[in-house]
Design a protein around this motif. Structure first.
Motif, PDB file in Angstrom:
ATOM      1  N   GLN A  65       0.832  -1.195   0.000  1.00 17.61           N
ATOM      2  CA  GLN A  65       0.000   0.000   0.000  1.00 17.61           C
ATOM      3  C   GLN A  65       0.873   1.254   0.000  1.00 17.61           C
ATOM      4  N   THR A  66       0.327   2.343  -0.484  1.00 15.28           N
ATOM      5  CA  THR A  66       1.054   3.603  -0.540  1.00 15.28           C
ATOM      6  C   THR A  66       1.077   4.271   0.837  1.00 15.28           C
ATOM      7  N   PRO A  67       2.047   5.149   1.075  1.00 14.33           N
ATOM      8  CA  PRO A  67       2.051   5.907   2.337  1.00 14.33           C
ATOM      9  C   PRO A  67       0.757   6.677   2.551  1.00 14.33           C
ATOM     10  N   GLU A  68       0.164   7.180   1.473  1.00 14.90           N
ATOM     11  CA  GLU A  68      -1.097   7.914   1.583  1.00 14.90           C
ATOM     12  C   GLU A  68      -2.217   7.019   2.105  1.00 14.90           C
ATOM     13  N   ALA A  69      -2.216   5.759   1.668  1.00 18.37           N
ATOM     14  CA  ALA A  69      -3.261   4.825   2.101  1.00 18.37           C
ATOM     15  C   ALA A  69      -3.141   4.506   3.585  1.00 18.37           C
ATOM     16  N   LEU A  70      -1.929   4.573   4.119  1.00 16.78           N
ATOM     17  CA  LEU A  70      -1.705   4.257   5.536  1.00 16.78           C
ATOM     18  C   LEU A  70      -1.791   5.482   6.430  1.00 16.78           C
ATOM     19  N   ALA A  71      -1.912   6.665   5.840  1.00 15.24           N
ATOM     20  CA  ALA A  71      -2.016   7.888   6.633  1.00 15.24           C
ATOM     21  C   ALA A  71      -3.250   7.845   7.527  1.00 15.24           C
ATOM     22  N   GLY A  72      -3.064   8.223   8.782  1.00 12.12           N
ATOM     23  CA  GLY A  72      -4.172   8.225   9.727  1.00 12.12           C
ATOM     24  C   GLY A  72      -4.465   6.885  10.348  1.00 12.12           C
ATOM     25  N   THR A  73      -3.671   5.861  10.000  1.00  5.30           N
ATOM     26  CA  THR A  73      -3.822   4.524  10.595  1.00  5.30           C
ATOM     27  C   THR A  73      -2.680   4.284  11.577  1.00  5.30           C
ATOM     28  N   PRO A  74      -2.767   3.218  12.391  1.00 10.95           N
ATOM     29  CA  PRO A  74      -1.659   2.907  13.304  1.00 10.95           C
ATOM     30  C   PRO A  74      -0.351   2.585  12.574  1.00 10.95           C
ATOM     31  N   TYR A  75      -0.424   2.388  11.258  1.00 12.89           N
ATOM     32  CA  TYR A  75       0.766   2.001  10.495  1.00 12.89           C
ATOM     33  C   TYR A  75       1.364   3.179   9.723  1.00 12.89           C
ATOM     34  N   GLU A  76       0.868   4.380   9.982  1.00 14.93           N
ATOM     35  CA  GLU A  76       1.390   5.559   9.291  1.00 14.93           C
ATOM     36  C   GLU A  76       2.890   5.713   9.562  1.00 14.93           C
ATOM     37  N   GLY A  77       3.625   5.936   8.498  1.00 18.23           N
ATOM     38  CA  GLY A  77       5.059   6.132   8.621  1.00 18.23           C
ATOM     39  C   GLY A  77       5.870   4.852   8.660  1.00 18.23           C
ATOM     40  N   GLN A  78       5.199   3.697   8.712  1.00 22.14           N
ATOM     41  CA  GLN A  78       5.904   2.416   8.745  1.00 22.14           C
ATOM     42  C   GLN A  78       6.027   1.842   7.328  1.00 22.14           C
ATOM     43  N   THR A  79       6.964   0.928   7.174  1.00 18.43           N
ATOM     44  CA  THR A  79       7.110   0.250   5.894  1.00 18.43           C
ATOM     45  C   THR A  79       5.889  -0.631   5.654  1.00 18.43           C
ATOM     46  N   PRO A  80       5.181  -0.469   4.542  1.00 17.64           N
ATOM     47  CA  PRO A  80       3.972  -1.269   4.302  1.00 17.64           C
ATOM     48  C   PRO A  80       4.287  -2.745   4.087  1.00 17.64           C
ATOM     49  N   ALA A  81       3.315  -3.576   4.422  1.00 15.67           N
ATOM     50  CA  ALA A  81       3.477  -5.024   4.256  1.00 15.67           C
ATOM     51  C   ALA A  81       3.637  -5.375   2.784  1.00 15.67           C
ATOM     52  N   ARG A  82       4.372  -6.483   2.542  1.00 14.32           N
ATOM     53  CA  ARG A  82       4.569  -6.985   1.180  1.00 14.32           C
ATOM     54  C   ARG A  82       4.098  -8.447   1.098  1.00 14.32           C
ATOM     55  N   PRO A  83       2.809  -8.666   1.260  1.00 14.34           N
ATOM     56  CA  PRO A  83       2.314 -10.042   1.185  1.00 14.34           C
ATOM     57  C   PRO A  83       2.283 -10.551  -0.249  1.00 14.34           C
TER      58      PRO A  83
END
Length: 372
Positions: A45-63
């Motif tokens: 997922q893009t950083p924008e998609a994770l903004a406002g979530t507990p995962y904001e600023g973290q490296t997104p998962a690569r499943p």
């Protein structure tokens, strides 16, 4: 319905028995794959998609995800509900006798898919059916139920209003009540979705069993049935079963109930996933709350549901209703779940079955949904 002394245990073998009973009356719906959705699901997922979530600023998962879509939107009446309706009615006939059931008829309350499912099952088996439907039900679903020969009686939209009309019909006719989801006969019938998924996956030669299966959760009959089928048996590889819900206006009652350790008894929501606006039933909760049977329940937003539905319409050319895609939305957008796949699946990843629970929508409804 059959009474508690006659209830069948919720076991994989009884799901198999249910399948043998209802096979003459249902479609073996296709299990589809789609490389484009596999690629999208396996893209971080893009950083924008994770903004406002507990995962904001973290490296997104690569499943690594490979999807297998069980198309119950192509089932008779356009939804999986016919499986439970036929099984429940056939079991009632076995217990009460065909003449008695035909004399008294059956009754239920439903705003949509169960209404049509019971109307079809009753018409097929020559049983009178009385269907209580809220007057605000989708006109196409009302028309479909009536066209199948059912006597449609209108009610208010709340559960007490539906129940009051249903009880009045029972008092006047003596009809047997066939509940929409909260009964072992319904659960076992819905569980046949899981049995067919496993068979069809094996026929593709991809492997022995799916790594995971997602179903939507409203009343919980489908999820409880599929989880019952995939319950651990000796020597059988494990398929994890997950549930998916909308989060809008508290529609994720099952997820919240699991978090607090207690079933939530009422829900009031106007989520676009209108088939999932009901609370989980008591019998279904006994299955879904067992961590040995259901590995987790996740929730998604209205925008995520619409995005998943758009992908299915445009990339798969398959017509589904919003309720059908909540499991896919979890796999695409829920970072907590995606991290589970990345960790547990490793480089190989997971083969994930997604149940498209229904396709009962209209061109007008789809147009309004995406013009909001």
């Amino acid at each position: 319905m059959t009474e508690p002394p006659s209830w069948l245990p919720l076991t994989p073998s009884n799901v198999r028995n249910a399948h043998e009973r209802i096979k003459p009356y249902i479609h073996r719906t296709p299990l589809l794959t789609n490389r484009t959705l596999n690629r999208i699901g396996s893209t971080p997922q893009t950083p924008e998609a994770l903004a406002g979530t507990p995962y904001e600023g973290q490296t997104p998962a690569r499943p690594t995800i490979r999807f297998y879509f069980k198309c119950e939107n192509l089932q008779r009446i356009g939804a999986f509900k016919v499986r439970g309706a036929f099984h429940a009615l056939l079991r009632l006939i076995d217990e009460q006798g065909e003449d008695e059931v035909r004399r008294r008829g059956v009754v239920t309350h439903s705003s949509g898919n169960h209404a049509q499912a019971l109307a079809l099952a009753a018409s097929t088996l020559s049983i009178p059916a009385h269907i209580v439907m809220p007057s605000i039900s989708t006109p196409s679903k009302i028309a479909s139920t009536q066209s199948l020969g059912a006597n449609v009686i209108f009610s208010g939209s709340t559960a007490p209003e539906r129940e009051a009309v249903k009880e009045k019909v029972q008092a006047e006719t003596g009809a047997f009540f066939i509940p929409p989801y909260d009964h072992p006969d319904i659960i076992l019938g819905q569980g046949t979705v899981g049995l067919e998924m496993e068979q069809q996956y094996a026929e593709l030669g991809e492997g022995k069993v799916l790594d995971a299966v997602f179903t939507p959760i409203g009343g919980g009959g489908l999820n409880a049935g599929v989880a019952t089928y995939f319950s651990q048996e000796e020597g059988r590889p494990k398929t994890r079963v997950y549930g998916a819900e909308p989060s809008f206006e508290g529609a994720d009652d099952c997820r919240r109930g699991l978090a607090q350790g207690q079933r939530i008894e009422s829900v009031s929501t106007t989520t676009i996933a209108d088939g999932l606006r009901t609370p989980v039933g008591k019998v279904n909760w006994s299955v879904i709350s067992d961590p040995n049977k259901v590995s987790g329940v996740f929730a998604v937003t209205e925008d995520q549901i619409k995005a998943a539905m758009c992908l299915v319409l445009e990339r798969m050319k398959v017509v589904v209703e919003p309720s059908a895609v909540v499991g896919l939305a979890v796999c695409l957008f829920n970072e907590e779940f995606r991290r589970i796949v990345e960790k547990e699946g490793g480089e190989k990843g997971w083969d994930i079955g997604i149940v498209f629970s229904g396709g009962n929508t209209t061109v007008e409804a789809i147009g309004k949904l995406f013009n909001q």
